[in-house]
Design an enzyme around this catalytic site. Structure first.
Site, short mmCIF file in Angstrom:
data_model
loop_
_atom_site.label_atom_id
_atom_site.label_comp_id
_atom_site.label_asym_id
_atom_site.label_seq_id
_atom_site.Cartn_x
_atom_site.Cartn_y
_atom_site.Cartn_z
N GLU A 1 0.85 -1.19 0.00
CA GLU A 1 0.00 0.00 0.00
C GLU A 1 0.89 1.24 0.00
O GLU A 1 1.98 1.24 0.57
CB GLU A 1 -0.89 -0.02 1.25
CG GLU A 1 -1.90 1.11 1.34
CD GLU A 1 -2.77 1.03 2.58
OE1 GLU A 1 -3.91 1.48 2.53
OE2 GLU A 1 -2.29 0.51 3.62
N LYS B 1 -10.32 0.30 -2.40
CA LYS B 1 -10.34 -0.15 -1.01
C LYS B 1 -11.69 0.14 -0.35
O LYS B 1 -12.17 1.27 -0.33
CB LYS B 1 -9.22 0.55 -0.24
CG LYS B 1 -9.03 0.12 1.20
CD LYS B 1 -7.84 0.86 1.81
CE LYS B 1 -7.57 0.47 3.25
NZ LYS B 1 -6.44 1.25 3.80
N CYS C 1 -4.89 -3.69 3.05
CA CYS C 1 -4.63 -3.30 4.45
C CYS C 1 -5.80 -3.53 5.41
O CYS C 1 -6.03 -4.64 5.86
CB CYS C 1 -4.16 -1.85 4.48
SG CYS C 1 -3.22 -1.41 5.99
#
Length: 299
Positions: A49, A122, A168
């Protein structure tokens, strides 16, 4: 039944980085890591990321198209799949500008011919109070959450493997990993930049748990070390890049947040490589022996 005429091994590499705010330097490290991993037999390389810059999200977003084109060229030149961890993007997948002055956090998969196979925005945005120098994190102040799950094909010697994409904080949500498995995923990507404290407490556990939830290999490519911001502040990330098998076992891991302690790389390179192969036949057999998705009863 597994088709034994097809290859069951697919080689992957997770890259650990210590990205700073010099985008060109970070790009050079990504390129070098990709070449290094390719020389070791990797067919898929996953970078973390915020791979092109930690911080300065809006300035980086202005270069989204150019940076994406650079990543595509790396994949094409070196004939390899490249999962470009995440880049801040000013527009949604349909081209509409993100409202309210926010961005999308976008992970992209590029094929060996340079085409973009998939874009994943995301879904889960990091919100937490952490006992570190920054103290409070609210990713939603900068980013708009994505809304679509993404599974993308990876082709190798006539075989096709399916990659479910996460980023993440998504690791904390088992339903996402399970939905990706139900959509056909064999591998889950998890490019990340965990804070040092949350990573120390939960990183390894989350990778193993999501592997167990989904019965997929999970590739956790991480940022690690201290990241200096132009305002004088710093952020510390946990590192410990790890690849976990479908049964929750750790196949390979970088044992530190610091690059210079690696046995496979050093701080002079600006990256560390963790390599592992998906054994598709063993994974299929493991799923057959423990058919948790056949036993699931709750909606």
């Amino acid at each position: 039944m597994t088709d034994t005429t097809m290859p069951s091994q697919f080689s992957t590499a997770a890259i650990q980085m210590n990205s700073q705010q010099d985008i060109d330097s970070n790009l050079a490290n990504i390129k070098a890591a990709l070449i290094d991993a390719k020389s070791q037999g990797a067919e898929l390389v996953v970078v973390p990321e915020n791979c092109c810059s930690m911080g300065q999200q809006f300035a980086t977003a202005e270069r989204f198209d150019a940076l994406s084109a650079t990543m595509a060229e790396y994949a094409r030149t070196h004939n390899i799949y490249l999962l470009a961890g995440s880049l801040p993007c000013p527009y949604r997948p349909d081209g509409m500008v993100v409202p309210d002055g926010r961005l999308r956090q976008v992970s992209q998969l590029f094929a060996p011919d340079g085409t973009r196979v998939a874009r994943y925005d995301k879904i889960h945005l990091f919100t937490a109070t952490v006992a570190d120098k920054q103290g409070s994190y609210n990713e939603a102040a900068t980013f708009e959450p994505g809304t679509q799950t993404v599974v993308a094909p990876l082709e190798s010697e006539g075989a096709v493997y399916q990659l479910g994409m996460m980023v993440c904080f998504d690791l904390r949500f088992p339903a996402l990993a399970q939905r990706l498995r139900q959509a056909g995923a064999d591998i889950l990507s998890a490019p990340s930049a965990f804070t040092y404290l949350t990573g120390q407490a939960h990183w390894s556990l989350l990778l193993q748990a999501r592997a167990l939830d989904s019965q997929c290999m999970v590739i956790g490519a991480a940022q690690g070390g201290d990241h200096a911001y132009k305002d004088g502040n710093t952020r510390q990330t946990w590192g410990h890049t790890t690849i976990t098998a479908f049964d929750g076992s750790v196949i390979a891991s970088h044992d530190s947040s610091e690059l210079n302690l690696s046995t496979t790389s050093d701080i002079d390179k600006g990256y560390a490589i963790v390599m592992a192969s998906l054994d598709k036949q063993a994974q299929v057999q493991g799923r057959q022996k423990l058919p948790i998705f056949d036993c699931h009863r709750l909606a």
